[in-house]
Design a protein around this motif. Structure first.
Motif, PDB file in Angstrom:
ATOM      1  N   THR A 366       1.827  -1.033 -15.762  1.00 42.78           N
ATOM      2  CA  THR A 366       2.313  -1.484 -15.276  1.00 42.78           C
ATOM      3  C   THR A 366       4.087  -1.383 -15.328  1.00 42.78           C
ATOM      4  O   THR A 366       4.749  -2.510 -14.682  1.00 42.78           O
ATOM      5  N   ARG A 407      -5.088  -3.704 -12.055  1.00 45.35           N
ATOM      6  CA  ARG A 407      -4.113  -2.586 -11.613  1.00 45.35           C
ATOM      7  C   ARG A 407      -4.415  -2.585 -10.218  1.00 45.35           C
ATOM      8  O   ARG A 407      -3.833  -2.570  -9.287  1.00 45.35           O
ATOM      9  N   THR A 413      -0.372  -0.899 -11.016  1.00 45.47           N
ATOM     10  CA  THR A 413      -0.148   0.214 -11.039  1.00 45.47           C
ATOM     11  C   THR A 413       1.674   0.627 -10.924  1.00 45.47           C
ATOM     12  O   THR A 413       1.669   0.286  -9.447  1.00 45.47           O
TER      13      THR A 413
END
Length: 722
Positions: A366, A407, A413
């Motif tokens: 991240t 994510r 992500t």
């Protein structure tokens, strides 16, 4: 005196004759005929006369027992004999007047047997003096048996059974646990200092066996585990450090031997431990030592994942090297394997280490700056090495999957290809079910991108932009796909939703598939205009739907709670949460009257007309006009909820494993004693986390779902239902 009164008196007379050991004088058939012709009030009177008789007889028993001067076993024998005489009289009354119980049941009265038990319980067993004598007799009898004296075990067992039958066993159980704990505390203090380590291990083994095989035989089944825990606590865990020092010095003495003699010495040690059943005890001794060692390592290297991994690896190698030279015998290496097993067990159980591994992956995926690990290979080396120390990766799997959902579903992500690379490398370290689900989850995200591209190419409208993640229900964590919440969408959102469903169904592969919308997970970007300034605010769906109701509301106007609920159709709990996040978050988008934290159905809600000044303050001096108000979800509540979801997912996974194990054991045998089933389940190594109550809970659930049932004749027998 009427015939009815005479008949009622005859019943009372015969009851008294039975308790006085006199023969029944009246005709039983005549009494039955008379009773069947009684009015209900007269039948109740017969029940009342029997109750009074039980009461009087119980009071006489109490006075007699209190006057006895006998103590301990002698008193227990008198008590048990008295109980047997009382129950014999009850049984004789029940057999002689069999027609009474059905009539009493129709009248809503206690049966002959239960009525007698209740009076005996109330008058005799609830007597402080009798209880004191019984308890003293029970505890002294058990103590003297532990000291090697021969006692009357049958009397002790029968006394305890009386207390169990009359639901007065709990105080006895607590006293047994307390005295057992004190007894072994004193004994262990003496023996642990006066015996060498082998002699003490032998003593512990003998005492645990004695408590399990002899003392526990007198007690309620549930007391056995509790009593053994007290014994182990005082004999083992209380002196774990001192015992380990003695064991450790023995190992060091062995390790000083030349390598050619070391294996022989270790083998002799192991053979001795086997002889006294000391290997299992050794596990109990080293568990707290290893657990503390792992905690200290984590505290020292928590912020340095590479060093943490290396230090744990050093400990693992130390175990290996300790036994390596001159130790080829299978018996010798068994100690090494046991040591290694306890080491991996406590790394697996350490939630902080599991959280560290999951956090490493999440931060790498991240973030683009300020990441402790700079490249994928370094990350995977650390992660896979830490995972290799674990024999049970269930906690890590739950944490990783929770972060992965965040994510993938919320576009957090930094690189989808990296996600695939990490996932691929993790597959070899995880169980097959993890592999299957992970493949499907990643494929769902790719497929969703293709579906959304088709939607955007085929649907042209002024409706809000829409992006939908289409997830395979059984392959994602249940908290993602099992929501049953309903909500009424704003008209333009509903229009876009139906358009997506139509375009989705145009693909032949999706024709027979059903979309189930999980609106609890929806996220929105809301555009807000303040004079010349445009702000984009990220919110979840439910607060967004509430906020849209205020879009064209005139200055000074308000919406009532009931009006908001009617227009959104949100459940009360979700609506309250959405309103609180909009009113009491970092930026108060709405105001309420009265301005209390609690939401009430009589509250009024207004636009915050001073919101522009607040926004100016937050964005002053920045070019970024996008505000992510995730703290509007009330950050602590969200974090708590996430923890609950992780715990729920872990609990669900474990429940499935327990259910499968229970059915595998009961199905071939068709029936099995409940206590034996619990014992077998708890002996399975992968259920080390389970307690008796966990197994009982799953048994109850399987009974509700009608996979198994309890035998009506014997409540301790479970039956398989094909």
């Amino acid at each position: 005196m009427t015939n009815t009164s005479i008949a009622i008196m005859s019943f009372e007379k015969e009851f008294r004759n039975i308790f006085s050991n006199l023969p029944i004088q009246a005709s039983l058939s005549s009494l039955q005929f008379a009773f069947q012709n009684f009015e209900k009030t007269q039948q109740v009177e017969v029940h009342s006369r029997l109750k009074n008789l039980y009461n009087q007889y119980s009071i006489n028993i109490k006075k007699s027992l209190i006057s006895k001067v006998e103590q301990e076993d002698a008193f227990l024998e008198i008590f048990v004999t008295t109980w047997k005489h009382f129950t014999e009289k009850m049984e004789l009354i029940r057999r002689s007047f069999q027609y009474l119980d059905p009539a009493f049941q129709t009248l809503g009265k206690e049966s002959i047997w239960r009525l007698g038990l209740c009076e005996f319980r109330k008058q005799v067993l609830c007597s402080h003096e009798i209880n004191r004598k019984n308890l003293l007799g029970i505890l002294e009898s058990i103590k003297k048996q532990r000291e090697g004296e021969v006692r009357n075990g049958a009397i002790l067992r029968e006394t305890l059974q009386i207390y169990i039958k009359l639901a007065l066993y709990d105080p006895i159980e607590k006293s047994l646990e307390s005295t057992t704990s004190k007894y072994y505390e004193v004994k262990s203090d003496v023996y642990v200092r006066n015996l060498n380590v082998y002699e003490y291990l032998k003593y512990v083994k003998e005492r645990i066996k004695y408590e399990r095989d002899y003392i526990s035989a007198y007690l309620h089944p549930r007391t056995k585990d509790s009593l053994l825990k007290h014994v182990e606590l005082k004999l083992i865990k209380r002196h774990a450090k001192l015992i380990w020092e003695k064991i450790e010095s023995t190992f060091f003495d062995i390790m000083r031997n030349p390598s050619e003699k070391r294996g022989q010495a270790l083998t002799l040690l192991y053979l001795y431990l086997v002889k006294i059943d000391g290997v299992e005890l050794l596990q109990l001794f080293i568990d707290p030592i290893i657990e503390k060692q792992i905690e200290l390592i984590y505290e020292q290297f928590a912020s340095m994942p590479l060093e943490l991994s290396n230090r744990l690896n050093e400990v693992k190698n130390e175990i290996k090297e300790m036994f390596e030279e001159g130790c080829d015998d299978d018996l010798c290496t068994a100690i090494k394997e046991m040591w290694h097993q306890r080491f991996t067990k406590y790394i697996s159980k350490n939630k902080k280490i599991n959280e560290t591994i999951a956090k490493l992956i999440h931060e790498f995926m991240t973030s683009t700056v300020n990441v402790k690990i700079k490249n994928l290979e370094e990350l995977l080396e650390i992660v896979l090495q830490l995972l290799s120390y674990m024999d049970d990766k269930e906690i890590f799997r739950t944490l990783y999957m929770t972060d992965l959902v965040t994510r993938l579903c919320f576009e957090k992500t930094s690189n989808f290809e990296l996600e695939k690379s990490v996932a691929t490398r993790l597959l070899n370290a995880m169980e097959p079910e993890f592999s299957n689900n992970l493949d499907i989850m990643l494929n769902d995200i790719i497929t969703s991108a293709q579906i959304n591209e088709s939607y955007n190419n085929n649907y042209k409208s002024n409706a809000p932009l829409l992006y939908v993640n289409v997830l395979t229900q059984d392959s994602w964590p249940k908290y993602v796909t099992s929501s049953t919440l309903t909500v009424k969408l704003a008209p333009d959102l509903e229009q876009a939703k139906k358009a997506f469903e139509r375009i989705y169904k145009t693909d032949p592969e999706n024709k027979n598939k059903k979309l189930k919308w999980q609106h609890e997970l929806d996220r929105c970007i809301v555009e807000m205009t303040f004079e010349s300034k445009h702000i984009l605010i990220k919110l979840s769906l439910f607060p967004t739907l509430v906020l849209l109701l205020f879009n064209n509301l005139k200055s000074g106007s308000y919406l009532s709670y009931e009006e908001i609920k009617r227009q959104t159709e949100l459940e009360t709990a979700e609506l309250n949460r959405a309103l609180q996040s909009l009113i009491f978050g970092k930026i108060p988008l709405l105001l309420k009257d009265p301005p209390y934290v609690d939401i009430d159905s009589t509250d009024k809600f207004y636009n915050n007309e001073f919101l522009g000044n607040v926004i100016d303050t937050i964005t002053d001096g920045t070019d970024n006009n996008i505000i992510t108000l995730e703290d509007l979800e009330v950050t602590k509540r969200v974090q708590d909820a996430l923890g609950i979801k992780i715990s729920q997912q872990l609990a669900e996974d474990r429940a499935i494993q327990l259910d499968s194990a229970i059915m595998r054991l009961i199905k071939p045998e068709k029936q099995i004693p409940k206590s034996l089933l619990i014992q077998r389940i708890l002996q399975i190594p992968r259920f080390e986390w389970a307690k008796e109550k966990d197994v009982l809970l799953r048994i109850s659930k399987l009974e509700i779902d009608k996979f198994i049932e309890t035998d009506k004749k014997n409540r301790n027998i479970l039956l398989y239902k094909p």
